[in-house]
Scaffold this motif. Structure first.
Motif, PDB file in Angstrom:
ATOM      1  N   GLU A  30       0.835  -1.208   0.000  1.00  0.00           N
ATOM      2  CA  GLU A  30       0.000   0.000   0.000  1.00  0.00           C
ATOM      3  C   GLU A  30       0.871   1.260   0.000  1.00  0.00           C
ATOM      4  OE1 GLU A  30      -2.565  -0.548   3.382  1.00  0.00           O
ATOM      5  OE2 GLU A  30      -3.793  -2.048   2.330  1.00  0.00           O
ATOM      6  N   VAL A  31       1.943   1.255   0.781  1.00  0.00           N
ATOM      7  CA  VAL A  31       2.847   2.410   0.814  1.00  0.00           C
ATOM      8  C   VAL A  31       3.559   2.560  -0.528  1.00  0.00           C
ATOM      9  CG1 VAL A  31       4.966   3.332   1.857  1.00  0.00           C
ATOM     10  CG2 VAL A  31       3.125   2.426   3.309  1.00  0.00           C
ATOM     11  N   ILE A  32       4.000   1.454  -1.102  1.00  0.00           N
ATOM     12  CA  ILE A  32       4.668   1.507  -2.408  1.00  0.00           C
ATOM     13  C   ILE A  32       3.748   2.139  -3.447  1.00  0.00           C
ATOM     14  CG2 ILE A  32       5.442   0.040  -4.325  1.00  0.00           C
ATOM     15  CD1 ILE A  32       6.675  -1.793  -2.117  1.00  0.00           C
ATOM     16  N   THR A  33       2.481   1.781  -3.422  1.00  0.00           N
ATOM     17  CA  THR A  33       1.508   2.344  -4.355  1.00  0.00           C
ATOM     18  C   THR A  33       1.412   3.861  -4.191  1.00  0.00           C
ATOM     19  OG1 THR A  33       0.265   0.277  -4.335  1.00  0.00           O
ATOM     20  CG2 THR A  33      -0.901   2.228  -5.107  1.00  0.00           C
ATOM     21  N   GLN A  34       1.472   4.333  -2.957  1.00  0.00           N
ATOM     22  CA  GLN A  34       1.395   5.780  -2.679  1.00  0.00           C
ATOM     23  C   GLN A  34       2.659   6.523  -3.105  1.00  0.00           C
ATOM     24  OE1 GLN A  34       0.695   6.087   1.529  1.00  0.00           O
ATOM     25  NE2 GLN A  34      -1.161   4.850   1.433  1.00  0.00           N
ATOM     26  N   MET A  35       3.772   5.807  -3.228  1.00  0.00           N
ATOM     27  CA  MET A  35       5.047   6.470  -3.524  1.00  0.00           C
ATOM     28  C   MET A  35       5.284   6.707  -5.015  1.00  0.00           C
ATOM     29  SD  MET A  35       7.582   4.883  -0.619  1.00  0.00           S
ATOM     30  CE  MET A  35       8.956   5.925  -1.080  1.00  0.00           C
ATOM     31  N   SER A  36       4.296   6.475  -5.828  1.00  0.00           N
ATOM     32  CA  SER A  36       4.328   6.841  -7.247  1.00  0.00           C
ATOM     33  C   SER A  36       5.572   6.383  -8.004  1.00  0.00           C
ATOM     34  CB  SER A  36       4.174   8.355  -7.399  1.00  0.00           C
ATOM     35  OG  SER A  36       2.981   8.776  -6.803  1.00  0.00           O
ATOM     36  N   HIS A  37       5.784   5.110  -8.078  1.00  0.00           N
ATOM     37  CA  HIS A  37       6.841   4.528  -8.911  1.00  0.00           C
ATOM     38  C   HIS A  37       8.266   4.874  -8.488  1.00  0.00           C
ATOM     39  CE1 HIS A  37       3.638   3.258 -11.519  1.00  0.00           C
ATOM     40  NE2 HIS A  37       3.224   4.499 -11.609  1.00  0.00           N
ATOM     41  N   ARG A  38       8.469   5.370  -7.268  1.00  0.00           N
ATOM     42  CA  ARG A  38       9.826   5.664  -6.790  1.00  0.00           C
ATOM     43  C   ARG A  38      10.483   4.430  -6.191  1.00  0.00           C
ATOM     44  NH1 ARG A  38       9.151   9.470  -2.519  1.00  0.00           N
ATOM     45  NH2 ARG A  38      11.401   9.318  -2.296  1.00  0.00           N
ATOM     46  N   ILE A  39       9.684   3.378  -5.966  1.00  0.00           N
ATOM     47  CA  ILE A  39      10.204   2.185  -5.307  1.00  0.00           C
ATOM     48  C   ILE A  39       9.398   0.970  -5.750  1.00  0.00           C
ATOM     49  CG2 ILE A  39       8.742   2.588  -3.279  1.00  0.00           C
ATOM     50  CD1 ILE A  39      11.041   1.479  -1.550  1.00  0.00           C
ATOM     51  N   GLN A  40      10.093  -0.147  -5.873  1.00  0.00           N
ATOM     52  CA  GLN A  40       9.440  -1.410  -6.257  1.00  0.00           C
ATOM     53  C   GLN A  40      10.019  -2.531  -5.405  1.00  0.00           C
ATOM     54  OE1 GLN A  40       9.883  -2.430 -10.390  1.00  0.00           O
ATOM     55  NE2 GLN A  40       9.201  -4.525 -10.057  1.00  0.00           N
ATOM     56  N   TRP A  41       9.145  -3.295  -4.802  1.00  0.00           N
ATOM     57  CA  TRP A  41       9.555  -4.441  -3.986  1.00  0.00           C
ATOM     58  C   TRP A  41       9.690  -5.641  -4.904  1.00  0.00           C
ATOM     59  CZ3 TRP A  41       5.620  -7.248  -0.391  1.00  0.00           C
ATOM     60  CH2 TRP A  41       6.265  -8.241   0.345  1.00  0.00           C
ATOM     61  N   VAL A  42      10.843  -6.307  -4.865  1.00  0.00           N
ATOM     62  CA  VAL A  42      11.074  -7.478  -5.706  1.00  0.00           C
ATOM     63  C   VAL A  42      10.822  -8.757  -4.917  1.00  0.00           C
ATOM     64  CG1 VAL A  42      12.752  -8.729  -7.121  1.00  0.00           C
ATOM     65  CG2 VAL A  42      12.735  -6.217  -7.128  1.00  0.00           C
ATOM     66  N   GLU A  43      11.482  -8.878  -3.764  1.00  0.00           N
ATOM     67  CA  GLU A  43      11.374 -10.117  -2.994  1.00  0.00           C
ATOM     68  C   GLU A  43      12.013  -9.926  -1.628  1.00  0.00           C
ATOM     69  OE1 GLU A  43      12.196 -14.856  -3.868  1.00  0.00           O
ATOM     70  OE2 GLU A  43      13.207 -13.363  -5.089  1.00  0.00           O
ATOM     71  N   SER A  44      11.568 -10.730  -0.658  1.00  0.00           N
ATOM     72  CA  SER A  44      12.166 -10.717   0.677  1.00  0.00           C
ATOM     73  C   SER A  44      12.409 -12.135   1.150  1.00  0.00           C
ATOM     74  CB  SER A  44      11.240 -10.007   1.678  1.00  0.00           C
ATOM     75  OG  SER A  44      11.104  -8.645   1.377  1.00  0.00           O
ATOM     76  N   CYS A  53      15.738  -7.953   2.005  1.00  0.00           N
ATOM     77  CA  CYS A  53      14.768  -7.571   0.990  1.00  0.00           C
ATOM     78  C   CYS A  53      15.473  -6.979  -0.227  1.00  0.00           C
ATOM     79  CB  CYS A  53      13.791  -6.542   1.548  1.00  0.00           C
ATOM     80  SG  CYS A  53      12.984  -7.061   3.075  1.00  0.00           S
ATOM     81  N   LEU A  54      14.984  -7.321  -1.397  1.00  0.00           N
ATOM     82  CA  LEU A  54      15.493  -6.764  -2.642  1.00  0.00           C
ATOM     83  C   LEU A  54      14.474  -5.764  -3.168  1.00  0.00           C
ATOM     84  CD1 LEU A  54      17.536  -6.678  -4.971  1.00  0.00           C
ATOM     85  CD2 LEU A  54      16.303  -8.621  -5.981  1.00  0.00           C
ATOM     86  N   TYR A  55      14.924  -4.538  -3.372  1.00  0.00           N
ATOM     87  CA  TYR A  55      14.071  -3.465  -3.889  1.00  0.00           C
ATOM     88  C   TYR A  55      14.760  -2.786  -5.061  1.00  0.00           C
ATOM     89  CZ  TYR A  55      10.751  -3.329   0.018  1.00  0.00           C
ATOM     90  OH  TYR A  55       9.767  -3.630   0.931  1.00  0.00           O
ATOM     91  N   ILE A  56      13.961  -2.212  -5.919  1.00  0.00           N
ATOM     92  CA  ILE A  56      14.421  -1.294  -6.960  1.00  0.00           C
ATOM     93  C   ILE A  56      13.877   0.063  -6.530  1.00  0.00           C
ATOM     94  CG2 ILE A  56      14.293  -0.666  -9.404  1.00  0.00           C
ATOM     95  CD1 ILE A  56      13.675  -3.684  -9.933  1.00  0.00           C
ATOM     96  N   ALA A  57      14.749   1.059  -6.466  1.00  0.00           N
ATOM     97  CA  ALA A  57      14.300   2.362  -5.972  1.00  0.00           C
ATOM     98  C   ALA A  57      15.069   3.497  -6.626  1.00  0.00           C
ATOM     99  CB  ALA A  57      14.465   2.429  -4.457  1.00  0.00           C
ATOM    100  N   ALA A  58      14.453   4.653  -6.612  1.00  0.00           N
ATOM    101  CA  ALA A  58      15.083   5.838  -7.188  1.00  0.00           C
ATOM    102  C   ALA A  58      16.375   6.181  -6.449  1.00  0.00           C
ATOM    103  CB  ALA A  58      14.116   7.022  -7.130  1.00  0.00           C
ATOM    104  N   ASP A  59      16.359   5.987  -5.128  1.00  0.00           N
ATOM    105  CA  ASP A  59      17.534   6.288  -4.321  1.00  0.00           C
ATOM    106  C   ASP A  59      17.355   5.696  -2.930  1.00  0.00           C
ATOM    107  OD1 ASP A  59      15.760   8.099  -2.985  1.00  0.00           O
ATOM    108  OD2 ASP A  59      16.375   9.709  -4.332  1.00  0.00           O
TER     109      ASP A  59
END
Length: 103
Positions: A30-44, A53-59
């Motif tokens: 739900e938080v990721i959805t609110q963050m407008s494509h700045r972060i993506q959860w891949v797997e934990s 946890c593996l994430y793709i994120a702007a920074d």
């Protein structure tokens, strides 16, 4: 966007029920959805007392913001610089480079 490994110290996490894990995952999503494509959860991966946890994120700041909003720790954040696996050991390129070095 860069990939990050996040280490979360969560004592007793290996004993969490499926329902508890689902609740945490839902909050995170739900938080990721609110963050407008700045972060993506891949797997934990959950161990006895830690999560990795593996994430793709702007920074890195996006990772910290996500952790704060979800209410989970982000004790250590590591930017992934390269990937290696058994295919790497054989010297094979797992996908076409299209003239680019190490994407």
């Amino acid at each position: 966007m860069p990939k990050y490994i996040i280490e979360r110290v969560v004592p007793g996490s290996g004993a969490l029920t499926t329902r508890s894990l689902q609740k945490i995952a839902r909050s995170s999503f739900e938080v990721i959805t609110q963050m407008s494509h700045r972060i993506q959860w891949v797997e934990s991966w959950v161990t006895a007392d830690k999560w990795f946890c593996l994430y793709i994120a702007a920074d890195e700041q996006a990772i910290r913001e996500h952790a704060t909003l979800v209410g989970i720790p982000a004790d250590a954040i590591y930017e992934v610089m390269a990937r290696a696996d058994p295919v790497t050991a054989e010297g094979h390129i797992p996908w076409p480079s299209f003239g680019l070095d190490d994407c």
